[in-house]
Write a protein that holds these residues in place. Structure first.
Motif, PDB file in Angstrom:
ATOM      1  N   ILE A  86      18.073  -2.640   1.889  1.00  0.00           N
ATOM      2  CA  ILE A  86      16.862  -1.844   2.134  1.00  0.00           C
ATOM      3  C   ILE A  86      15.607  -2.674   1.886  1.00  0.00           C
ATOM      4  N   LYS A  87      14.529  -2.278   2.571  1.00  0.00           N
ATOM      5  CA  LYS A  87      13.213  -2.882   2.286  1.00  0.00           C
ATOM      6  C   LYS A  87      12.497  -1.925   1.341  1.00  0.00           C
ATOM      7  N   ILE A  88      12.179  -2.375   0.172  1.00  0.00           N
ATOM      8  CA  ILE A  88      11.457  -1.532  -0.787  1.00  0.00           C
ATOM      9  C   ILE A  88      10.054  -1.300  -0.217  1.00  0.00           C
ATOM     10  N   GLU A 112      -1.648 -10.468   8.335  1.00  0.00           N
ATOM     11  CA  GLU A 112      -0.431  -9.697   8.606  1.00  0.00           C
ATOM     12  C   GLU A 112       0.796 -10.503   8.166  1.00  0.00           C
ATOM     13  N   ARG A 113       1.918  -9.838   8.055  1.00  0.00           N
ATOM     14  CA  ARG A 113       3.155 -10.504   7.648  1.00  0.00           C
ATOM     15  C   ARG A 113       3.444 -11.710   8.509  1.00  0.00           C
ATOM     16  N   VAL A 114       3.245 -11.550   9.831  1.00  0.00           N
ATOM     17  CA  VAL A 114       3.589 -12.632  10.756  1.00  0.00           C
ATOM     18  C   VAL A 114       2.632 -13.815  10.586  1.00  0.00           C
ATOM     19  N   ARG A 154       0.828  -1.229   0.000  1.00  0.00           N
ATOM     20  CA  ARG A 154       0.000   0.000   0.000  1.00  0.00           C
ATOM     21  C   ARG A 154       0.850   1.262   0.000  1.00  0.00           C
ATOM     22  N   ARG A 155       1.931   1.280   0.801  1.00  0.00           N
ATOM     23  CA  ARG A 155       2.765   2.490   0.898  1.00  0.00           C
ATOM     24  C   ARG A 155       3.478   2.792  -0.419  1.00  0.00           C
ATOM     25  N   MET A 156       3.595   1.798  -1.300  1.00  0.00           N
ATOM     26  CA  MET A 156       4.230   2.030  -2.608  1.00  0.00           C
ATOM     27  C   MET A 156       3.255   2.759  -3.536  1.00  0.00           C
ATOM     28  N   VAL A 159       3.976  -7.916  16.723  1.00  0.00           N
ATOM     29  CA  VAL A 159       4.937  -8.898  16.208  1.00  0.00           C
ATOM     30  C   VAL A 159       5.298  -8.496  14.775  1.00  0.00           C
ATOM     31  N   THR A 160       6.080  -7.413  14.686  1.00  0.00           N
ATOM     32  CA  THR A 160       6.397  -6.893  13.338  1.00  0.00           C
ATOM     33  C   THR A 160       7.612  -7.586  12.737  1.00  0.00           C
ATOM     34  N   ASP A 161       8.262  -8.441  13.552  1.00  0.00           N
ATOM     35  CA  ASP A 161       9.300  -9.317  13.000  1.00  0.00           C
ATOM     36  C   ASP A 161       9.333 -10.590  13.835  1.00  0.00           C
ATOM     37  N   GLU A 162      10.025 -11.616  13.362  1.00  0.00           N
ATOM     38  CA  GLU A 162      10.043 -12.913  14.057  1.00  0.00           C
ATOM     39  C   GLU A 162      10.756 -12.778  15.402  1.00  0.00           C
ATOM     40  N   HIS A 177      12.935 -14.182   5.193  1.00  0.00           N
ATOM     41  CA  HIS A 177      13.465 -12.996   4.499  1.00  0.00           C
ATOM     42  C   HIS A 177      12.363 -12.326   3.672  1.00  0.00           C
ATOM     43  N   ASP A 178      12.207 -11.021   3.857  1.00  0.00           N
ATOM     44  CA  ASP A 178      11.189 -10.268   3.123  1.00  0.00           C
ATOM     45  C   ASP A 178      11.460 -10.310   1.628  1.00  0.00           C
ATOM     46  N   VAL A 179      10.448 -10.546   0.840  1.00  0.00           N
ATOM     47  CA  VAL A 179      10.626 -10.505  -0.616  1.00  0.00           C
ATOM     48  C   VAL A 179      10.996  -9.086  -1.047  1.00  0.00           C
ATOM     49  N   ALA A 180      10.655  -8.118  -0.209  1.00  0.00           N
ATOM     50  CA  ALA A 180      10.898  -6.701  -0.534  1.00  0.00           C
ATOM     51  C   ALA A 180      12.334  -6.261  -0.248  1.00  0.00           C
ATOM     52  N   ARG A 181      13.206  -7.236   0.084  1.00  0.00           N
ATOM     53  CA  ARG A 181      14.621  -6.896   0.324  1.00  0.00           C
ATOM     54  C   ARG A 181      15.512  -7.640  -0.683  1.00  0.00           C
ATOM     55  N   PRO A 182      15.561  -7.172  -1.934  1.00  0.00           N
ATOM     56  CA  PRO A 182      16.338  -7.880  -2.970  1.00  0.00           C
ATOM     57  C   PRO A 182      17.837  -7.586  -2.943  1.00  0.00           C
ATOM     58  N   GLN A 211      18.213  -0.895  13.822  1.00  0.00           N
ATOM     59  CA  GLN A 211      17.110  -1.091  12.885  1.00  0.00           C
ATOM     60  C   GLN A 211      17.140  -2.535  12.403  1.00  0.00           C
ATOM     61  N   ALA A 212      16.059  -3.273  12.747  1.00  0.00           N
ATOM     62  CA  ALA A 212      16.013  -4.685  12.353  1.00  0.00           C
ATOM     63  C   ALA A 212      15.821  -4.827  10.851  1.00  0.00           C
ATOM     64  N   GLN A 213      16.465  -5.843  10.288  1.00  0.00           N
ATOM     65  CA  GLN A 213      16.269  -6.191   8.878  1.00  0.00           C
ATOM     66  C   GLN A 213      15.825  -7.663   8.820  1.00  0.00           C
ATOM     67  N   THR A 214      15.868  -8.211   7.619  1.00  0.00           N
ATOM     68  CA  THR A 214      15.797  -9.661   7.447  1.00  0.00           C
ATOM     69  C   THR A 214      16.951 -10.024   6.520  1.00  0.00           C
ATOM     70  N   PRO A 215      17.413 -11.280   6.504  1.00  0.00           N
ATOM     71  CA  PRO A 215      16.793 -12.443   7.153  1.00  0.00           C
ATOM     72  C   PRO A 215      16.987 -12.460   8.651  1.00  0.00           C
ATOM     73  N   GLN A 216      16.007 -13.205   9.278  1.00  0.00           N
ATOM     74  CA  GLN A 216      16.077 -13.542  10.675  1.00  0.00           C
ATOM     75  C   GLN A 216      16.018 -15.066  10.734  1.00  0.00           C
ATOM     76  N   GLY A 217      16.886 -15.648  11.592  1.00  0.00           N
ATOM     77  CA  GLY A 217      16.990 -17.105  11.566  1.00  0.00           C
ATOM     78  C   GLY A 217      16.807 -17.747  12.924  1.00  0.00           C
TER      79      GLY A 217
HETATM   80  C1  LIG Z   1      10.544  -7.589   9.285  1.00  0.00           C
HETATM   81  C2  LIG Z   1      11.039  -6.187   9.029  1.00  0.00           C
HETATM   82  O1  LIG Z   1      11.498  -6.077   7.696  1.00  0.00           O
HETATM   83  C3  LIG Z   1      12.160  -5.868   9.979  1.00  0.00           C
HETATM   84  O2  LIG Z   1      12.487  -4.495   9.868  1.00  0.00           O
HETATM   85  C4  LIG Z   1       9.918  -5.150   9.225  1.00  0.00           C
HETATM   86  O3  LIG Z   1       9.449  -5.216  10.565  1.00  0.00           O
HETATM   87  C5  LIG Z   1       8.760  -5.379   8.293  1.00  0.00           C
HETATM   88  O4  LIG Z   1       7.815  -4.364   8.615  1.00  0.00           O
HETATM   89  P1  LIG Z   1       6.622  -4.095   7.616  1.00  0.00           P
HETATM   90  O5  LIG Z   1       5.806  -2.985   8.175  1.00  0.00           O
HETATM   91  O6  LIG Z   1       5.870  -5.417   7.555  1.00  0.00           O
HETATM   92  O7  LIG Z   1       7.274  -3.724   6.330  1.00  0.00           O
END
Ligand SMILES: C[C@](O)(CO)[C@H](O)COP(=O)(O)O
Ligand SMILES: Nc1ccn([C@@H]2O[C@H](COP(=O)(O)OP(=O)(O)OP(=O)(O)O)[C@@H](O)[C@H]2O)c(=O)n1
Length: 244
Positions: free
Chosen positions: A214-216, A79-81, A15-17, A190-193, A104-109, A160-166
């Motif tokens: 980056i997360k697109i 939700e993502r989770v 949506r934010r895109m 629960v915005t990340d694992e 790993h988020d698909v939005a982080r290529p 600042q958390a990213q992915t992958p998370q393992g």
């Molecule tokens: C999982 C994440 O990418 C870690 O920063 C982030 O929490 C995802 O958040 P979003 O709001 O679902 O993009």
């Protein structure tokens, strides 16, 4: 250690895109974001089993973008989770408790191969799992809900958390089932694992990652990702040329 499972949440609406199609299908260098992310994961972990979380009625997806021999399509959740938990449930009969699972988020290529391999190594060694993250490098302000500064936050120790998370399969499954259960903290928190694992009283390891993972999310991120991927391709070409 190479992860046994890769879970890629790719069921978001973007949506934010604000684009016509979900951001994971927007093109960079003539290929969708999703294809770039899966290719990067496959380069690092070709033997892993892939669980791709997609919207049940996703009209954009094509299996041509999936380089993995072992892959499953899993329906995304609200939700993502929820999408991640659906994937864990889908592999229940095949997964062993101590299987390493990377999410790993698909939005982080743009994630680097080195960071992927280092995260997998740290997640293997840490009983509480691990996540890529970057130390906060900007001053952090908290607003007063009226567009003004309420306070400046102490950024020492903030990441600042990213992915992958393992995490090991059993731990991640237990953490998400509890966090999303009737007595849990709920999907909004629960915005990340890692946050679900922290809710169990555990402390996942922070692995310093690259800031260009980056997360697109917003429109300006697409051109930035395109530039980062082009620079990475050029760097890889130079390394290959130098090595040959
Ligand atoms: C999982 C994440 O990418 C870690 O920063 C982030 O929490 C995802 O958040 P979003 O709001 O679902 O993009
Ligand atoms: N129900 C959901 C929501 C998000 N995701 C995925 O989780 C990742 C990170 O989420 P985010 O960047 O928030 O993606 P969207 O939810 O699509 O973006 P927006 O919040 O702008 O709609 C994305 O790869 C997205 O596809 C998912 O699999 N299932």
């Amino acid at each position: 250690m190479t992860p046994r499972w890769l879970i890629v949440p790719a069921a978001g609406a973007g949506r934010r895109m604000g684009s016509e199609c979900p951001k994971q299908y927007l093109c960079i260098a003539e290929r969708p974001v999703l294809a770039h992310t899966l290719a990067r994961l496959h380069l690092a972990f070709p033997e892993a089993g892939l669980c791709l979380c997609l919207q049940a009625d996703d009209p954009y997806f094509s299996a041509e973008w999936v380089p993995f021999a072992d892959y499953r399509r899993v329906s995304g959740g609200e939700e993502r989770v929820d999408s991640v938990l659906n994937a864990l449930r889908a592999i229940e009969s095949e997964a062993a408790d101590d299987d390493l699972v990377l999410v790993h988020d698909v939005a982080r290529p743009c994630v680097s191969i080195d960071n992927l391999l280092e995260l997998a190594r740290e997640a293997t060694l840490s009983a509480s799992g691990a996540l890529l993250a970057t130390p906060v490098a900007d001053t952090i302000k908290r607003d007063d809900a009226a567009g003004r500064v309420q306070s400046t936050e102490d950024r020492r120790g903030l990441w600042q958390a990213q992915t992958p998370q393992g995490f090991r399969y059993a731990l991640l499954r237990q953490a998400l089932e509890m966090a999303l259960g009737a007595e849990g903290i709920g999907a909004s928190l629960v915005t990340d694992e890692a946050s679900a694992v922290e809710a169990l009283g555990l402390a996942p390891r922070l692995v310093a990652g690259r800031r260009d993972n980056i997360k697109i999310t917003h429109p300006e991120d697409l051109a930035l990702a395109e530039h980062i991927l082009a620079a990475q391709r050029q760097s890889e070409h130079i390394q290959e040329t130098t090595a040959s």
